[in-house]
Scaffold this active site. Sequence first.
Site, mmCIF file in Angstrom:
data_model
loop_
_atom_site.group_PDB
_atom_site.id
_atom_site.type_symbol
_atom_site.label_atom_id
_atom_site.label_comp_id
_atom_site.label_asym_id
_atom_site.label_seq_id
_atom_site.Cartn_x
_atom_site.Cartn_y
_atom_site.Cartn_z
ATOM 1 N N ARG A 213 1.117 -1.256 -0.485
ATOM 2 C CA ARG A 213 -0.314 -0.371 -0.053
ATOM 3 C C ARG A 213 0.624 1.240 -0.050
ATOM 4 O O ARG A 213 2.406 1.002 0.580
ATOM 5 C CB ARG A 213 -0.604 0.222 1.103
ATOM 6 C CG ARG A 213 -1.982 -0.990 1.078
ATOM 7 C CD ARG A 213 -2.484 -1.258 2.432
ATOM 8 N NE ARG A 213 -3.953 -2.156 2.079
ATOM 9 C CZ ARG A 213 -3.640 -3.296 2.763
ATOM 10 N NH1 ARG A 213 -2.181 -3.871 3.477
ATOM 11 N NH2 ARG A 213 -4.704 -4.522 2.882
ATOM 12 N N LYS A 252 -0.961 -1.916 7.089
ATOM 13 C CA LYS A 252 -1.796 -1.378 8.103
ATOM 14 C C LYS A 252 -3.314 -2.735 8.557
ATOM 15 O O LYS A 252 -3.736 -2.127 8.861
ATOM 16 C CB LYS A 252 -2.781 -1.930 6.158
ATOM 17 C CG LYS A 252 -4.782 -1.102 5.947
ATOM 18 C CD LYS A 252 -5.514 -1.172 4.892
ATOM 19 C CE LYS A 252 -6.589 -0.369 5.154
ATOM 20 N NZ LYS A 252 -7.402 -0.205 3.685
ATOM 21 N N HIS A 316 -2.702 1.706 -6.301
ATOM 22 C CA HIS A 316 -3.692 1.291 -5.771
ATOM 23 C C HIS A 316 -4.109 -0.075 -7.183
ATOM 24 O O HIS A 316 -4.386 -1.450 -6.183
ATOM 25 C CB HIS A 316 -4.788 1.672 -4.916
ATOM 26 C CG HIS A 316 -4.856 0.364 -3.783
ATOM 27 N ND1 HIS A 316 -4.336 0.645 -2.568
ATOM 28 C CD2 HIS A 316 -6.054 -0.158 -3.117
ATOM 29 C CE1 HIS A 316 -5.444 -0.017 -1.658
ATOM 30 N NE2 HIS A 316 -6.328 -0.869 -2.643
ATOM 31 N N ARG A 319 -2.811 -3.698 -6.686
ATOM 32 C CA ARG A 319 -2.461 -4.945 -5.845
ATOM 33 C C ARG A 319 -3.512 -5.667 -6.620
ATOM 34 O O ARG A 319 -3.482 -6.558 -6.384
ATOM 35 C CB ARG A 319 -3.288 -4.481 -4.720
ATOM 36 C CG ARG A 319 -2.218 -3.422 -3.775
ATOM 37 C CD ARG A 319 -2.771 -2.347 -2.806
ATOM 38 N NE ARG A 319 -3.306 -3.809 -1.577
ATOM 39 C CZ ARG A 319 -2.994 -4.313 -1.140
ATOM 40 N NH1 ARG A 319 -1.521 -4.483 -0.704
ATOM 41 N NH2 ARG A 319 -3.835 -5.154 -0.214
ATOM 42 N N HIS A 343 -4.479 -9.149 3.867
ATOM 43 C CA HIS A 343 -5.748 -8.443 4.118
ATOM 44 C C HIS A 343 -6.156 -9.811 5.191
ATOM 45 O O HIS A 343 -4.880 -10.270 5.791
ATOM 46 C CB HIS A 343 -6.192 -9.412 2.751
ATOM 47 C CG HIS A 343 -6.516 -8.914 1.418
ATOM 48 N ND1 HIS A 343 -7.063 -9.563 0.376
ATOM 49 C CD2 HIS A 343 -6.413 -7.386 1.441
ATOM 50 C CE1 HIS A 343 -6.543 -8.714 -0.876
ATOM 51 N NE2 HIS A 343 -6.482 -7.109 0.200
ATOM 52 N N TYR A 353 -4.189 -19.331 11.831
ATOM 53 C CA TYR A 353 -3.670 -19.806 11.158
ATOM 54 C C TYR A 353 -2.160 -19.091 10.298
ATOM 55 O O TYR A 353 -1.880 -19.424 9.842
ATOM 56 C CB TYR A 353 -4.407 -20.586 10.568
ATOM 57 C CG TYR A 353 -3.199 -21.628 9.209
ATOM 58 C CD1 TYR A 353 -2.943 -23.097 9.929
ATOM 59 C CD2 TYR A 353 -3.326 -21.698 8.330
ATOM 60 C CE1 TYR A 353 -2.102 -23.840 8.846
ATOM 61 C CE2 TYR A 353 -2.912 -22.078 7.339
ATOM 62 C CZ TYR A 353 -2.643 -23.394 8.272
ATOM 63 O OH TYR A 353 -1.450 -24.365 7.346
#
Length: 396
Positions: A213, A252, A316, A319, A343, A353
Site C-alpha cells: 500500500r 495496515k 492502488h 494490487r 488482507h 493460522y
Amino acid sequence: MHLLVHPNGSKYWRLQYRYEGKQKMLALGVYPEITLADARVRRDEARKLLANGVDPGDKKKNDKVEQSKARTFKEVAIEWHGTNKKWSEDHAHRVLKSLEDNLFAALGERNIAELKTRDLLAPIKAVEMSGRLEVAARLQQRTTAIMRYAVQSGLIDYNPAQEMAGAVASCNRQHRPALELKRIPELLTKIDSYTGRPLTRWAIELTLLIFIRSSELRFARWSEIDFEASIWTIPPEREPIPGVKHSHRGSKMRTTHLVPLSTQALAILKQIKQFYGAHDLIFIGDHDSHKPMSENTVNSALRVMGYDTKVEVCGHGFRTMACSSLVESGLWSRDAVERQMSHMARNSVRAAYIHKAEHLEERRLMLQWWADFLDVNRERFISPFEYAKINNPLKQ
C-alpha cells in the site's frame, strides 16, 4: 406484561396498566439486556406503586429527568467511546475527532433524553449534503450505537436513532481502477519511458513488483530492508515524522508484514540506496529529504504517462492486477496470496493460522514468479495461466 417486537427485530418489554381510569403503557426495558426475570421484578415494582396510588409512568419520567439532567449527548458519546477497548489508538482518535467535528456542535450539550430522530438526523444530513457520503454513513452508525448505549445504560427507553435507517444515501465504495492484464506490456513500456524524477519511477516499479500500500511504501525506512535475507519487514507502526500526517502508519493490518523481495525488487532498492542511502527514509520528498514522497506522486506520474487514474489505473490498482494474475495462474494457494496482499481473514481461526504459518517460502517463489512474469510481458502479452505452464517453480 408482554414483549413488543419491532419490524427491525428489536424487542421491548411493555406493561399495560390503568391509572385513574386511563389505559397506559409502561416501558420496562430492552430485551435481552433486560431478562424475563428482570422484567418481572420491574412489573412487580410498578404494581406496588399503583397500589399506593402512584402512576409508575409518571414516576419513571420524573426519575429520568432527574437522572439525565447532567447527561448530555457529548458526555454519553464520550462514555460510549471509552467502552470500545479493542480499537487501536489511531482509530479511536479518528472516531472521536469525527464526532467532535460533525456532531458535538449541534448535539453535544443537548439532554440525551430529549433528543428526537429529527435532532439526530439534522447534522448527519448536513454532512451528506456536502457530498461526504461515507462520512455521513459512519456518523449514522455511530450515533445509533451511542443512543443504543444510552438505552442499555438506562438513560432512555427507546433508541430514536433506529428510525434513521434509510435516511442517509448509501455510499457505494468504488474499487480502485486497474488495467486489464492484456495491457501490462503497454504499462511497462510507459514506465520504462518515464522521464520524470528517477525515484518516482523506482517507486512505481517497486509498487508493481511487491504491491504494498501507498503508506507502507512512502513511510518506509532503510532499517526495514534486509538485503542479505531478501526481506522487507513492515512493522505495525513506525516512528512518526514531525509535521507529517499519518507517518506513524506501518502495516495496515497492524501486524508485522513480511515482504519477500525478488531479484528485480532488490536491484531497484540497491539503485535507490546508491543515490539516497544516506537518509533514513527510502522514498524522500522532492523538496525536503526529511519528509516522505507525496501520496499523490505515483498517481501524478501515471497521469503524465497518459492514464486516467480515476478510470483506467491508479497505484492502488497494481494490487488488483497482481492479485488477479496470481489467482489466474492457478499456482498459488489462497492463503499465500491473501497473506501477501496483507488482507485480514474474516474467520478468526483462519486468520490466526495464516498469520502464524506466514507461507513465507511459497510467497518467496510467488513474488519471484510475478517479477519474472512482468519481465516476460515486456516483449508481448502472455496470460498468467499460459505463463504458469512454462514457469512453474513449485515443480522445479
